[in-house]
Scaffold this active site. Structure first.
Site, mmCIF file in Angstrom:
data_model
loop_
_atom_site.group_PDB
_atom_site.id
_atom_site.type_symbol
_atom_site.label_atom_id
_atom_site.label_comp_id
_atom_site.label_asym_id
_atom_site.label_seq_id
_atom_site.Cartn_x
_atom_site.Cartn_y
_atom_site.Cartn_z
ATOM 1 N N LEU A 105 28.636 39.055 47.497
ATOM 2 C CA LEU A 105 29.075 39.641 46.229
ATOM 3 C C LEU A 105 28.587 41.091 46.284
ATOM 4 O O LEU A 105 27.492 41.363 46.811
ATOM 5 C CB LEU A 105 28.436 38.922 45.038
ATOM 6 C CG LEU A 105 28.903 37.494 44.752
ATOM 7 C CD1 LEU A 105 28.179 36.922 43.535
ATOM 8 C CD2 LEU A 105 30.415 37.433 44.518
ATOM 9 N N ASP A 106 29.385 42.000 45.747
ATOM 10 C CA ASP A 106 28.970 43.404 45.738
ATOM 11 C C ASP A 106 27.667 43.556 44.949
ATOM 12 O O ASP A 106 27.340 42.705 44.113
ATOM 13 C CB ASP A 106 30.038 44.278 45.061
ATOM 14 C CG ASP A 106 31.350 44.249 45.834
ATOM 15 O OD1 ASP A 106 31.313 43.983 47.044
ATOM 16 O OD2 ASP A 106 32.396 44.480 45.201
ATOM 17 N N LYS A 107 26.994 44.683 45.176
ATOM 18 C CA LYS A 107 25.714 44.907 44.499
ATOM 19 C C LYS A 107 25.860 44.800 42.974
ATOM 20 O O LYS A 107 25.009 44.252 42.284
ATOM 21 C CB LYS A 107 25.178 46.293 44.889
ATOM 22 C CG LYS A 107 23.764 46.541 44.452
ATOM 23 C CD LYS A 107 23.246 47.843 45.012
ATOM 24 C CE LYS A 107 21.840 48.106 44.502
ATOM 25 N NZ LYS A 107 21.335 49.411 44.898
ATOM 26 N N THR A 109 28.243 43.115 41.353
ATOM 27 C CA THR A 109 28.895 41.867 40.923
ATOM 28 C C THR A 109 27.829 40.830 40.599
ATOM 29 O O THR A 109 26.827 40.727 41.310
ATOM 30 C CB THR A 109 29.839 41.333 42.026
ATOM 31 O OG1 THR A 109 30.818 42.318 42.299
ATOM 32 C CG2 THR A 109 30.526 40.046 41.601
ATOM 33 N N LYS A 193 38.343 43.916 43.356
ATOM 34 C CA LYS A 193 38.379 45.295 42.850
ATOM 35 C C LYS A 193 39.577 46.044 43.432
ATOM 36 O O LYS A 193 40.267 46.774 42.722
ATOM 37 C CB LYS A 193 37.086 46.032 43.210
ATOM 38 C CG LYS A 193 35.876 45.514 42.451
ATOM 39 C CD LYS A 193 34.622 46.229 42.895
ATOM 40 C CE LYS A 193 33.399 45.650 42.227
ATOM 41 N NZ LYS A 193 32.166 46.066 42.859
#
Ligand code: URA
Length: 240
Positions: A105-107, A109, A193
Site C-alpha cells: 500500500l502506498d505510504k 494509503t 490512483k
C-alpha cells in the site's frame, strides 16, 4: 519437523514473549505432552508435541499471518531508510519472525494489509491468475459518473499506455468530491490512483477495505493488528 526450542515455538504464536514463556515454564504453567518441562530451552517437535499453556492447548503454526490496519505514514517494506515501515507497528516477538507485507500500500494509503512469512501463499494471493479481489474506498476530486464506471468495466488504459484488466467502480456519492469503492484483481504500482487520475479525478484519500474474504474489522483501530485465525488462513489456501 526438526526439533525446536520450546520457548521459541510458544513465542512464535505471538501471544507471549520469550521472557514470559520462561516465567510460565518456571511457574509450571506449561505442559508438553502432559508433563512440565524443566526449561524453555528444551527441544521439542512442534509437529507432534501437545503444548498446553495455562490449561489451554496451544495452536502452533508453522507460518504467521497478521492483518494490520495500516495508518498513513508507514512504508510497506521490511526496511527502508526513508522512514518507518509497517514492521515498526508490530511487537518485538512478531518482528523477529521474518514477516513481510503481502503486496504494497502506498505510504499515504490506509487500511487492510496482510503480513506473513509464508512466501508461497503470499505470492499466490498477489497473482492475478488467482482472482483475489482487493476492494478500496476512494475519495476523489471531481464528480464520478456512469461513464467512469463503464470505462473501469472495459479496462482502463493508463497515460503511459499500460492497460489494466477490467475493474469495478461503485459510486457511493457523486459531487465536487465523490466517494467510491474500487475493486481490482491486479496490483500495478499506484494503480487505483492512476486509474482515477486517467479519468481526471485524482484521489484525495485511499483505504483498502477488503482482500479476498478478509475485511477490515471495525474493531481494529488504525495501527492495530491481529493474527489471522486458523479458518481464515485455510480460506486463503483454498483461494490459491
Ligand atoms: N492503488 C494505489 O494507487 N495505491 C495503493 O496504495 C493501492 C492501490
Amino acid at each position: 519437523m526438526e526439533k525446536q526450542r520450546l520457548d521459541k515455538v510458544i513465542a512464535s504464536t505471538g501471544k507471549f514473549s520469550r521472557r514470559e514463556v520462561k516465567q510460565l515454564v518456571r511457574q509450571g504453567r506449561v505442559l508438553v505432552n502432559g508433563a512440565a518441562p524443566k526449561s524453555g530451552e528444551e527441544k521439542i517437535d512442534p509437529d507432534t508435541a501437545v503444548i498446553e499453556v495455562n490449561g489451554e492447548q496451544l495452536c502452533y503454526r508453522k507460518f504467521t499471518w497478521v492483518l494490520l490496519n495500516k495508518p498513513a505514514g508507514y512504508l510497506s517494506a521490511t526496511e527502508d531508510g526513508r522512514g518507518p515501515t509497517v514492521l515498526d507497528l508490530l511487537s518485538p516477538e512478531l518482528k523477529k519472525q521474518g514477516l513481510f507485507p503481502v503486496g504494497r500500500l502506498d505510504k499515504d494509503t490506509e487500511g487492510l494489509l496482510l503480513l506473513t512469512n509464508e512466501g508461497g501463499l503470499a505470492h499466490d494471493l498477489l497473482s492475478p491468475k488467482h482472482h483475489v479481489d482487493k476492494v478500496y474506498y476512494a475519495r476523489v476530486d471531481g464528480c464520478l459518473t456512469e461513464e467512469d464506471c463503464r470505462a473501469f468495466e472495459v479496462g482502463i488504459t493508463l497515460g503511459d499506455g499500460l492497460s489494466c484488466q477490467p475493474a469495478g467502480l461503485k459510486i457511493l456519492t457523486a459531487g465536487a468530491v465523490s466517494e467510491a469503492h474500487v475493486t481490482l484483481r491486479e496490483g500495478k504500482f499506484h494503480q487505483v490512483k492512476r486509474m482515477l487520475a486517467s479519468r481526471g479525478k485524482p484521489v484525495l484519500y485511499l483505504e483498502r477495505i477488503q482482500m479476498g474474504n478478509l475485511t477490515l474489522d471495525p474493531a481494529l483501530e488504525r495501527g492495530a493488528y491481529r493474527l489471522l485465525t486458523e479458518s481464515e488462513i485455510e480460506a486463503l489456501r483454498e483461494i490459491s
